[in-house]
Design an enzyme around this catalytic site. Sequence first.
Site, mmCIF file in Angstrom:
data_model
loop_
_atom_site.group_PDB
_atom_site.id
_atom_site.type_symbol
_atom_site.label_atom_id
_atom_site.label_comp_id
_atom_site.label_asym_id
_atom_site.label_seq_id
_atom_site.Cartn_x
_atom_site.Cartn_y
_atom_site.Cartn_z
ATOM 1 C CB CYS A 127 -1.108 -0.080 1.457
ATOM 2 S SG CYS A 127 -2.542 0.876 0.794
ATOM 3 C CG HIS A 143 -3.320 -3.415 2.978
ATOM 4 N ND1 HIS A 143 -2.460 -2.785 3.651
ATOM 5 C CD2 HIS A 143 -3.923 -2.622 3.119
ATOM 6 C CE1 HIS A 143 -2.735 -2.214 3.627
ATOM 7 N NE2 HIS A 143 -3.520 -1.557 3.235
ATOM 8 C CD GLU A 155 -1.095 -6.397 4.421
ATOM 9 O OE1 GLU A 155 -0.723 -6.441 3.923
ATOM 10 O OE2 GLU A 155 -1.723 -5.440 5.301
#
Length: 549
Positions: free
Chosen positions: A382, A508, A510
């Site tokens: 990001c 994102h 993750e």
Amino acid sequence: MAKYVFVTGGVTSSLGKGIIAASLAKLLQARGLRVTIQKFDPYINVDPGTLNPYEHGECFVTEDGAETDLDLGHYERFLNIFTSQANNVTTGRIYQTVINKEREGAYLGKTVQVVPHITDEIKRRMLQLGQNGDYDIVITEIGGTVGDIESLPFVEAVRQLQWELPEEDSLVVHLTLIPYLKAAKELKTKPTQHSVKMLSQEGVHPDIIVCRTERPLFPDLRRKIALFCNVKQEAVIEAADAPTIYEVPLAMMREKLDVICMKKLNITNHNEPQLGKWKEFLDKLNYPKSKVTIGLIGKYIELQDAYKSILESFVHAGAMNECQVQVMNVHSEFITADNVSEKLGALDGLLVAPGFGMRGVEGKILAVKYAREKGLPFFGICLGMQMAVIEYARNILGLKEANSTEMVPGTPDPVIDLMEEQKKITTKGGTMRLGSYPCDLKPGSLAHSIYGKDSVTERHRHRWEFNNKYLDEFEKAGMVASGKNPSTGLVEIIELPKHPFFIGVQYHPELKSTVENPQPIFVNFIAAAKVYADKVAQVKNPQLQSEMI
Ligand code: GLN
């Protein structure tokens, strides 16, 4: 109709209620039961999206674009399921609903009160996920600590539900702390007794007490807790400190937490727990064959919860590579041109973290430059991806003042610019580009080979984007946009094909890494870091090279 488990906490915060709740959910799921898990938070923000990470850690984003508590991340990582807006409810959201209804005239003629109107709305939401036959068990974690003024309406809602639901359809697990007093060489049960008493005064009696403790709870202590807290001795569970959160489900299994729950809920149609994949993961995690050091470049590094999902993704990816990932936190605010090699010299890979605002961005840009020039594996997420774009613009395209309009609104070269649809938005809560969007991958790119697919979906939380007016210039200079949103052309991924591993993503990744499905970019990033570490070792020790041949 589902059965309901409520998890409350006492004595102090930060006892790991989310991990205990997720571990119980994992064990029940492993027995073939359909489980979901939700969190009720007592603060007045409608969601944690407007909270500073220092206040509340990471903001976890769900597929449907809800900004939620980081415990939802644990739920997803443990259970390998998606949660949604319905899985995280705050006092703010409850009041907002009730007040909106009041304005619409839903309670005409009535005084609107905490009991019954607020508690009714809490109960409605507590029951909601269990009502359409999707789940056998709904676990509800109540945020905060019993005795707090703000959690009272939630505890009252649990009291009412326990009274309304059939006896065998609900139970309460209370998590407490058994402190060890070094001077007295003793574990102390009094805080737990008081906490249970407080909960009982609020009308809720726990069925199970889970005790966080640094030392083993011997039977006489369990007996004492059981006697004073009025639960069966088998329902006093030891939750000893574990080397990793991923050991906790197994520890809870040894303590029979799931068995006791099923007994109380009268669930008989279950299998033996299937935890093969979980144990395989733990074996790899506990017995790594190699080690890499990854730099996490961020500005909230004092607070590890701020990057929770990134750190957990490293754990998953490390296990997948049978490699121990040591994360070195580097504060971006203190990186300068003079100290960058010293600060980053020992790394095998560099992750530039997400973030908002000016503070620390120049340090992030210096870190990207270092990774690009040294051939050090780079992964930008990001804001980290946006910094990689700015670095390339300044140092390769020669646009010396290139920037994001987030940092310098009047920059002559806004290579990162506010998204068009964001320009008319003035309110802050829940207004970013949030949740899951598709991304088409360029054949032959690193991204395409990592995912092994033409198209993926990933979750987002941002307002700024790559400025497509500059795309040609970037591509001519060697930075490739390898992932794009199919309908808007928004650049989702950038990479440098000439670099051993250089990738930046606007989304994102993750947020979608789980124990059973580690996120592929993280997995490949760690693999690339291993290759880098081996190369460095060979350069340092040429003999090693000949031995390896
Ligand atoms: N501040 C940047 C944006 O809003 C990046 C956001 C982030 O890193 N999550 O676009």
